[in-house]
Scaffold this active site. Structure first.
Site, PDB file in Angstrom:
ATOM      1  CB  ILE A   5      -0.961  -0.002   1.216  1.00 30.52           C
ATOM      2  CG1 ILE A   5      -1.954   1.169   1.159  1.00 30.52           C
ATOM      3  CG2 ILE A   5      -0.183   0.030   2.513  1.00 30.52           C
ATOM      4  CD1 ILE A   5      -2.877   1.144  -0.019  1.00 30.52           C
ATOM      5  CB  SER A  59      12.054  -3.419   6.602  1.00 28.91           C
ATOM      6  OG  SER A  59      11.825  -4.813   6.449  1.00 28.91           O
ATOM      7  NE  ARG A  60       8.568  -7.946  10.253  1.00 25.71           N
ATOM      8  CZ  ARG A  60       7.625  -8.865  10.059  1.00 25.71           C
ATOM      9  NH1 ARG A  60       7.176  -9.551  11.094  1.00 25.71           N
ATOM     10  NH2 ARG A  60       7.140  -9.081   8.863  1.00 25.71           N
ATOM     11  CG  LEU A  96       2.915  -2.207  10.798  1.00 23.83           C
ATOM     12  CD1 LEU A  96       3.251  -1.997  12.265  1.00 23.83           C
ATOM     13  CD2 LEU A  96       4.006  -3.016  10.101  1.00 23.83           C
ATOM     14  CE  LYS A 105      -8.459  -0.162   4.134  1.00 28.40           C
ATOM     15  NZ  LYS A 105      -8.603  -1.643   4.084  1.00 28.40           N
TER      16      LYS A 105
END
Length: 325
Positions: A15, A36-37, A74, A97
């Site tokens: 998105i 980012s992880r 997320l 949302k």
């Protein structure tokens, strides 16, 4: 605007492409950092998107004092905890949302924002588009008489296996992913519902793959909303009053705007609508609030109404009862 708001983005979610495209159109928005992880992934993403800073954890981005606001795209179940974490770090938050299906979490999030003197908003980008405002204005001004019926649909061929939108632990489901737009439309046009009913069909992982619902409003208006995965793309919004109707061609994406008004004379007329990025408008309104300027930002009341309605719809579908709000 005295200067652009510096934004950080928590994750490299798909998105983001739409949000970044909208941000690129505005001199008021600077997407400054991404997290980012995986640090390598964050760096590659930042290089590809022209973002100045990258971080290998969400916490590291939130610790950057130059980041003023964060966008949280997320999975649904992570919206609330990471919003609270971002607010605690002193960042304004635009949360994708729906913020939550649990009203108590919405109330807690906005209370935390108030206490910290920060801005929090739920990212229903379609609400900022001129097309949406035109439809709401027509209804408000009595162009179709008294509102009696809202019909709203949103579906798409999301795979029923392997997608995060189908995971119960991440608060997946068609209502949470796309049906929430239909709920948002019904509430925008008719107010808060007084009762709801719903029927749903579970996918292989237990979340609602298809859902159809009826919302009843205090003045007697009724809304039918439906959402679905693993079916063709459908985007539909029809608004019916005592003397006319409004039909919207592309109600949720607003990429191909078109509003047709049929009034008391029975003649269908196209209503001129500007084509503009909903994401740009959403970010600019958020920026106004951050800079303390007047705005029409979606705030706590709307987010609470959305969560209460979604919670009631899930209860109605699960228990097979009419739920009063």
């Amino acid at each position: 605007m005295s200067r652009p708001v510096r934004w950080g983005v928590l994750s490299t979610a798909l998105i983001n492409d739409k949000v970044l495209a909208g941000a690129a159109q505005s001199p008021e928005v600077e997407v400054f950092a991404v997290a980012s992880r995986d640090g390598d992934r964050a760096r590659a993403y930042a290089d590809a998107k022209g973002i100045e800073r990258s971080y290998g954890s969400y916490e590291a981005l939130l610790a950057d004092p130059d980041v003023e606001a964060v966008y949280v795209p997320l999975p649904n179940s992570l919206h609330h905890p990471w919003t609270l974490t971002a607010l605690a770090a002193g960042k304004h938050v635009l949360c994708e949302k729906p913020y939550s299906r649990r009203p108590a979490e919405v109330a807690e999030g906005f209370a935390a924002a108030r206490e910290a003197g920060l801005v929090l908003s739920e990212a229903f980008m379609w609400r900022y588009n001129p097309q949406t405002r035109a439809v709401a204005g027509l209804v408000r001004d009595g162009a179709i008489g008294d509102l009696r019926l809202v019909v709203a649909s949103f579906s798409w061929p999301c795979p029923l296996d392997g997608d995060i939108r189908t995971r119960p632990d991440l608060d997946g489901g068609s209502l949470m992913d796309v049906g929430c737009y239909c709920v948002s439309a019904a509430r925008l046009l008719a107010g808060e519902p007084v009762s709801v009913t719903a029927q749903s069909t579970a996918g292989p992982h237990g979340v609602d793959a298809h859902l159809a619902a009826t919302l009843r409003f205090a003045d007697g208006a009724v809304a039918h909303v439906d959402s679905a995965f693993h079916v063709p793309d459908r985007s539909h919004l029809e608004v019916v009053g005592t003397t006319g109707t409004i039909r919207v061609r592309d109600p949720w994406h607003c990429a191909d705007p078109g509003v047709t008004l049929t009034g008391p004379d029975g003649v269908a007329r196209d209503v001129p609508v500007e084509t503009v990025s909903s994401y740009r408008l959403e970010l600019e309104e958020m920026n106004k609030a951050i800079r303390g300027e007047p705005n029409v930002l979606l705030g706590e009341a709307d987010a609470l109404g959305q969560a209460r309605t979604i919670e009631a719809l899930y209860r109605a579908a699960d228990e097979g009862v009419v739920v009063t709000l």
